[in-house]
Design an enzyme around this catalytic site. Structure first.
Site, mmCIF file in Angstrom:
data_model
loop_
_atom_site.group_PDB
_atom_site.id
_atom_site.type_symbol
_atom_site.label_atom_id
_atom_site.label_comp_id
_atom_site.label_asym_id
_atom_site.label_seq_id
_atom_site.Cartn_x
_atom_site.Cartn_y
_atom_site.Cartn_z
ATOM 1 N N SER A 1 1.312 -0.391 -1.189
ATOM 2 C CA SER A 1 1.090 0.907 -1.825
ATOM 3 C C SER A 1 0.467 1.893 -0.845
ATOM 4 O O SER A 1 1.069 2.248 0.146
ATOM 5 C CB SER A 1 0.243 0.730 -3.091
ATOM 6 O OG SER A 1 0.207 1.921 -3.843
ATOM 7 N N ASP B 1 2.591 8.684 -2.576
ATOM 8 C CA ASP B 1 2.031 7.717 -1.643
ATOM 9 C C ASP B 1 3.194 6.942 -1.013
ATOM 10 O O ASP B 1 4.360 7.162 -1.362
ATOM 11 C CB ASP B 1 1.010 6.821 -2.339
ATOM 12 C CG ASP B 1 1.601 5.932 -3.413
ATOM 13 O OD1 ASP B 1 2.694 6.251 -3.921
ATOM 14 O OD2 ASP B 1 0.970 4.917 -3.764
#
Length: 553
Positions: free
Chosen positions: A151, A304
């Site tokens: 992530s 992200d």
């Protein structure tokens, strides 16, 4: 303390040549008296990288307490053993990966281990955003999904997220990250696997076709109705995999005025322009803000690196700033209610109380969950869910997880509609705070090198919780004991009319997190910028109080 024999046994069965050489070098140095090398081996062999809820995450390096091919192969073998018990020998596993170092290798090893066990494995055609893996689990009716991603973590990290579906999940858990007790059962299965070098692999897995990617894009675009599209946007993918899909989504939805931060919109696992590829980190969206200032854009949108989260910056009080996750969550929820979306609104216990207030004002059901979309995504009849860490679920029927792509599109639809009325996101925020009261939120995150400091701070807080904050009484609740609506979790809650605080250890980083909320009445909130300034002053005082209570610098 590490055992030289144990290190040699691990080396003998490590399938990765670089990792073997790395450990051999450390062992030679340690046996020659190098204390730093010995300490490093102590850490790397202190246990197996913990498989918790959702899976694994850690720094990429050799050894059982790091992310590497040996650890991933054992994790995949453990998942296969779990699936054999719960789904049967013909289980189907969807596998995705992002553009981080070794992500594709880890994904291919996983698919090969599933295939060697006689099960069906289908792997994504290329590096793609995390939401597409959750989408694939549902669309393919897979029994499980694996997404190789860390992530928004630093470049040195990687991770291994597990989703359940098909025969391993009920109606509301299909395509959602796993929760207890499945995580513990998989961890037990991992512990029982043979050494990595003895785990069988096979080539009999399939590649998922581009038709699945096309279907995701169509469903994403279909989630927003026709309407105004006159909006100028600056977009950054944070060196991740979001841009390749986001371009198609923006174009097909009719948003043509998109200006990309060119230096950040192609995948680069080194993240060369940012120290931490997290839009919430100071400085992370500075290049996007500068570009917006030069081009006169209306909004900045950032994903992200795996594009499951969405950040938005706008002009508020005459200056560019990023909206908090709670502000954007409130705006999106209000927008979906105005559009007539049916179902339940949900937010996590560490998120603002504004969503509950909005639901009450609109006569809608609201559910508070534990932290993470593994809980939000399985709320029955979910219409919209969010948590403060810029994660939003706007189309739970397609992706019951946070999705930074559909969230970005929803924000653009909202902003373009407001612009057509001569309004902005800031104007709509002022309307909502005047009605519901201002719910200002912030976070105190304390990073430590010794995890025992976090345990000590939590123990002190439980033994001697404050009875007042900001000169107003607060009640104490230990969430480790569970409540009628929440399963037990390692967290403490302090609540009052004017303040709300939740303290918990981070689930992915060596941090103690303190989620802070200051509330003003609707009457005090109608002053707009002045109300925000008053809340900011109170927030600074609350941060200082909690830092003192926790006893950590």
């Amino acid at each position: 303390m590490y055992s030289p024999g144990g290190v040699r046994e691990w080396i003998a069965d490590d399938p990765d040549e670089e990792c073997r050489a790395e450990l051999e070098g450390l062992l030679d140095a340690a046996e020659a008296g190098d204390a730093t090398a010995a300490s490093e081996l102590d850490d790397r062999f202190s246990g197996f990288l913990q498989f918790g809820t959702a899976g694994l995450r850690g720094a990429m390096a050799a050894g059982p307490f790091r992310m590497n091919r040996a650890v991933v192969r054992k994790a995949a073998a453990g998942l296969v053993a779990y699936l054999a018990q719960t789904a049967g020998p013909d289980a189907l596993v969807a596998v995705g990966y992002d553009a981080r170092h070794h992500s594709r290798e880890f994904a291919e090893d996983t698919a090969a281990i599933v295939a060697a066990a006689g099960m069906r494995a289908r792997i994504m055609p290329r590096a793609l955003p995390t939401p597409l893996l959750a989408y694939a689990v549902r669309r393919l009716d897979a029994d499980a999904g694996v997404m190789v991603t860390a992530s928004h973590n630093p470049a040195r990290d990687n991770g291994y997220k597990v989703y359940l579906g098909g025969r391993c999940a009920d109606e509301w858990g299909r395509g959602v990250q796993l929760i207890p007790p499945a995580d513990a059962r998989i961890a037990e299965a991992i512990a029982a696997t043979p050494p990595a070098g003895r785990i069988a692999l096979a080539d009999g897995y399939e590649t998922i076709g581009e038709d699945l990617v096309d279907a995701y894009v169509r469903d994403c675009v279909a989630a927003v109705p026709p309407g105004p599209r006159d909006l100028s946007i600056v977009y950054t993918a944070m060196h991740g995999v979001g841009a390749q899909i986001m371009r198609r989504v923006f174009r097909d939805a009719g948003f043509a005025r998109v200006i990309e931060v060119a230096e950040q919109c192609e995948p680069d696992p080194g993240f060369p322009t940012i120290a931490f590829p997290n839009p919430e980190e100071p400085g992370a969206i500075d290049m996007a803000l500068a570009l917006a200032g030069r081009t006169g854009a209306d909004l900045v949108v950032a994903n992200d690196p795996d594009a499951d989260r969405c950040a938005v910056a706008a002009v508020v009080d005459d200056r560019w700033r990023m909206l908090t996750g709670d502000e954007l969550g409130l705006l999106l929820a209000d927008h979906m209610i105005r559009r007539g979306a049916k179902g339940v609104l949900a937010s996590s216990v560490v998120s603002s109380g504004a969503l509950a207030a909005l639901a009450a004002a609109r006569g809608r059901d609201h559910v508070t969950t534990l932290t993470g979309f593994k809980w939000i995504g399985r709320v029955p009849d979910l219409a919209f869910g969010y948590e403060e860490a810029i994660g939003y679920c706007c189309d739970p029927g397609a992706v019951p997880d946070k999705d930074g792509l559909t969230a970005a599109l929803m924000v653009l639809e909202l902003a373009a509609g407001l612009r057509a009325e001569g309004l902005t996101l800031a104007d709509r925020l002022d309307e909502l705070t005047a009605e519901l009261g201002l719910h200002a939120t912030s976070q105190l995150a304390i990073r430590v090198s010794d995890l025992s400091l976090i345990a000590d701070a939590m123990a002190r807080l439980r033994q001697n919780p404050p009875t007042s904050l900001l000169h107003a009484p607060v009640t104490y609740r230990d969430l480790a004991e569970g409540t009628s609506g929440l399963p037990p979790t390692d967290a403490v809650e302090l609540s009052g009319d004017e303040v709300h605080v939740v303290v918990r250890p981070s689930g992915t980083e060596p941090k103690l997190k303190c989620y802070l909320e200051v509330r003003l009445t609707p009457e005090r909130s109608r002053a707009g910028a002045a109300a925000r300034l008053a809340a900011e002053i109170r927030m600074m005082a609350l941060r200082g109080q909690m830092q003192s209570v926790l006893g950590l610098g």
